[in-house]
Write a protein that holds these residues in place. Structure first.
Motif, PDB file in Angstrom:
ATOM      1  N   ASN A 103      -9.532   5.566   5.418  1.00 13.25           N
ATOM      2  CA  ASN A 103     -10.076   4.375   6.054  1.00 13.25           C
ATOM      3  C   ASN A 103     -11.255   4.663   6.968  1.00 13.25           C
ATOM      4  OD1 ASN A 103      -8.126   2.677   4.970  1.00 13.25           O
ATOM      5  ND2 ASN A 103      -6.736   2.916   6.696  1.00 13.25           N
ATOM      6  N   THR A 124       1.455  -0.268  -4.963  1.00 11.54           N
ATOM      7  CA  THR A 124       0.302   0.558  -5.322  1.00 11.54           C
ATOM      8  C   THR A 124       0.675   2.033  -5.361  1.00 11.54           C
ATOM      9  OG1 THR A 124      -0.478   0.802  -3.036  1.00 11.54           O
ATOM     10  CG2 THR A 124      -1.328  -1.067  -4.302  1.00 11.54           C
ATOM     11  N   PHE A 151       0.462  -8.427   3.009  1.00 12.21           N
ATOM     12  CA  PHE A 151      -0.006  -7.053   2.798  1.00 12.21           C
ATOM     13  C   PHE A 151       0.684  -6.125   3.781  1.00 12.21           C
ATOM     14  CE2 PHE A 151      -2.936  -3.567   3.887  1.00 12.21           C
ATOM     15  CZ  PHE A 151      -3.043  -2.965   2.646  1.00 12.21           C
ATOM     16  N   HIS A 164       2.909  -1.886   3.899  1.00 10.19           N
ATOM     17  CA  HIS A 164       3.308  -0.688   3.181  1.00 10.19           C
ATOM     18  C   HIS A 164       4.268  -1.068   2.054  1.00 10.19           C
ATOM     19  CE1 HIS A 164       4.916   3.343   2.432  1.00 10.19           C
ATOM     20  NE2 HIS A 164       3.930   3.825   3.169  1.00 10.19           N
ATOM     21  N   ASN A 165       4.164  -0.342   0.934  1.00 17.89           N
ATOM     22  CA  ASN A 165       5.093  -0.560  -0.180  1.00 17.89           C
ATOM     23  C   ASN A 165       6.542  -0.651   0.282  1.00 17.89           C
ATOM     24  OD1 ASN A 165       3.141  -0.503  -2.210  1.00 17.89           O
ATOM     25  ND2 ASN A 165       3.536   1.616  -2.807  1.00 17.89           N
ATOM     26  N   HIS A 225      -0.651   4.232   4.657  1.00 15.95           N
ATOM     27  CA  HIS A 225      -1.639   3.718   5.598  1.00 15.95           C
ATOM     28  C   HIS A 225      -2.788   4.724   5.622  1.00 15.95           C
ATOM     29  CE1 HIS A 225       1.072   0.647   6.784  1.00 15.95           C
ATOM     30  NE2 HIS A 225       1.827   1.372   7.585  1.00 15.95           N
ATOM     31  N   ARG A 274      -7.401  -4.935  -1.665  1.00 12.10           N
ATOM     32  CA  ARG A 274      -6.716  -6.073  -1.026  1.00 12.10           C
ATOM     33  C   ARG A 274      -7.696  -7.178  -0.673  1.00 12.10           C
ATOM     34  NH1 ARG A 274      -5.742  -5.573   5.152  1.00 12.10           N
ATOM     35  NH2 ARG A 274      -8.000  -5.763   4.887  1.00 12.10           N
ATOM     36  N   ILE A 307      -7.519   1.046  -1.317  1.00 13.67           N
ATOM     37  CA  ILE A 307      -6.465   0.036  -1.396  1.00 13.67           C
ATOM     38  C   ILE A 307      -6.812  -1.163  -0.527  1.00 13.67           C
ATOM     39  CG2 ILE A 307      -4.032  -0.442  -0.916  1.00 13.67           C
ATOM     40  CD1 ILE A 307      -3.430   2.477  -1.598  1.00 13.67           C
ATOM     41  N   LEU A 308      -7.366  -0.907   0.656  1.00 16.61           N
ATOM     42  CA  LEU A 308      -7.766  -2.010   1.540  1.00 16.61           C
ATOM     43  C   LEU A 308      -8.902  -2.825   0.927  1.00 16.61           C
ATOM     44  CD1 LEU A 308      -7.642  -0.383   5.083  1.00 16.61           C
ATOM     45  CD2 LEU A 308      -6.269  -2.293   4.277  1.00 16.61           C
ATOM     46  N   GLU A 328       0.852  -1.186   0.000  1.00 17.73           N
ATOM     47  CA  GLU A 328       0.000   0.000   0.000  1.00 17.73           C
ATOM     48  C   GLU A 328       0.888   1.237   0.000  1.00 17.73           C
ATOM     49  OE1 GLU A 328      -2.512   0.226   3.432  1.00 17.73           O
ATOM     50  OE2 GLU A 328      -0.931  -0.278   4.848  1.00 17.73           O
TER      51      GLU A 328
END
Length: 449
Positions: free
Chosen positions: A438, A355, A313, A315-316, A62, A71, A67-68, A59
């Motif tokens: 989120n 992402t 899953f 953070h990038n 955060h 996923r 993105i979630l 992701e």
């Protein structure tokens, strides 16, 4: 394959410009369209080596709600069609055991009971994580599904500005040993508990920035590191007996917990060091955290082998193959992330998607500046698209390195933009036009990567 190089293959496409690359390679989809999303996921899976056992999905920040959701839908498709049996998220390894019990239909009767105890970083409060866990529990409750799904956390027992006491992971090992040999287990428990002291002494948040606030190199902590090594040695020496009196899975789980305890004690020791430049101890801690992440994921893949594959899953920055970078004040901190370690351990058995986000008003991310990767990637049809990187092969490299990096977020310090290295850091890029914040997430001012 020569380490660090990606030889040209006859099947790799060659493009005159980056715009051509993006236009011809992009696979558009919508998160809200199961037809386009599932078809695009299937294309990605068809492009990967059949030996992939660990698939990373990063992701960009955060706080990206979309993105979630992506996923969750990716994992559902991987489970239903591509042989995946587990997901591991960037959350505390020992805490996640409570969530897995809930997913299995054991333990607590409601998600609320594991929302805090089963997650670190406050991630249990995110509605998308609740939805993921509830879907997994429902899937496992279906008797037609013979392979039950597993939920893991693969982060170290630390936060960005906080680190757990080693008590929880050590007590797990001691409980295992005492269940087989009560005398030996209780003798070790007495010695270890005397050295552990109070959890609050280990969990002082001031220790991250002030080494004198850490007890990681105190006489008791040093003695505890020795006791932990002795505990690991006892488990190893008595392996045939312990396996015979329990089972191989329980033994390996206890052994892994013991090794996590060792690494956590090393982390606390790093926090306590006063020598060297100010940023060096933080870099060492960041590197240890990512090493723990990689070791945890390797353990999870070994547990799932024969049952299915694992989706990771995070953070990038944790899952990328290249070095991680973080600007902390005037210091540029650089270290090897989990993805780099996993690339060495698994080779072609590890693949990863990174992402990117075009705009996110809620996260303080405006329109990407002209000429940046995000601007170029969101210029093709969407509202989202997957783009293969081919590890940079066929890319017009002379112009890529000069691309500007877009500006960051005005609200969310966990947002990292793409760079030219993203083409070799990831196998695919998932680029979303927009991302909300989120549902259930903490205030942005309190968030850390």
């Amino acid at each position: 394959m020569t380490k660090g190089l990606f030889p040209k293959r006859s099947s790799d496409p060659v493009y005159a410009t980056l715009d051509d690359w993006i236009l011809h390679e992009a696979i558009p989809f919508s998160i809200d369209s199961s037809e386009t999303l599932n078809a695009s996921i299937d294309k990605i899976m068809a492009s990967l080596d059949n030996s992939v056992e660990l698939f990373g999905f990063g992701e960009a920040l955060h706080g990206g709600e979309d993105i979630l959701i992506l996923r969750n839908r990716l994992f559902q498709r991987l489970v239903e069609t591509h042989g995946y049996s587990a997901i591991a998220i960037e959350s505390s390894f020992p805490r996640a055991r409570a969530v897995n019990e809930y997913v299995a239909g054991r333990g607590p009767a409601s998600y609320d009971a594991v929302q805090e105890a089963g997650f670190s970083h406050g991630f249990g409060r995110l509605d998308a994580n609740r939805e993921l866990v509830e879907w997994m529990r429902g899937y496992n409750a279906d008797p037609t599904h013979s392979i039950k799904l597993q939920f893991y956390g693969f982060d170290s027992p630390t936060e960005m500005m906080f680190s757990d006491s080693p008590a929880q992971v050590l007590h797990f090992v001691l409980d295992y040993l005492a269940s087989i040999d009560s005398a030996s287990g209780e003798e070790l428990r007495l010695r270890i508990d005397l050295l552990l002291g109070q959890d609050s002494d280990w969990e002082n948040p001031a220790a991250m920035m002030a080494p004198t606030k850490s007890i990681g190199l105190s006489p008791a902590a040093t003695a505890l590191r020795i006791e932990t090594e002795d505990l690991i040695a006892e488990l190893q020496v008595r392996r045939p007996e312990l396996v015979a009196k329990s089972d191989i899975s329980s033994y390996l789980e206890a052994m892994h917990y013991a090794k996590v305890a060792r690494q956590l004690l090393n982390y606390h020791a790093a926090l306590a060091r006063t020598s060297g430049k100010p940023g060096e101890r933080i870099v060492e801690g960041l590197g240890l955290r990512d090493l723990i992440m990689a070791d945890n994921l390797a353990y999870m893949v070994s547990r799932e082998r024969g049952r299915g594959k694992v989706l990771a899953f995070a953070h990038n920055s944790h899952l990328k193959r290249g070095k991680a970078e973080w600007q902390l004040g005037t210091d540029l901190l650089i270290w090897w992330p989990a993805g780099a370690h996993l690339n060495e351990v698994f080779g072609h058995r590890y693949a990863v998607i990174g992402t990117a986000v075009g705009v996110s008003d809620a996260n303080g991310i405006g329109q990407p500046e002209a000429g940046t990767l995000e601007a170029l990637l969101t210029a093709v049809p969407g509202p989202a698209r997957f783009i293969p990187t081919h590890k940079g092969q066929g890319l017009p490299n002379s112009k890529i390195a000069a691309l500007p990096t877009r500006s960051g977020s005005m609200k969310n310090t966990t947002y990292f933009a793409l760079t030219p290295k993203s083409f070799t850091d990831f196998d695919w890029l998932a680029v979303l036009d927009k991302a909300a914040y989120n549902r259930g997430g903490p205030q942005l001012a309190t968030m850390g990567r």
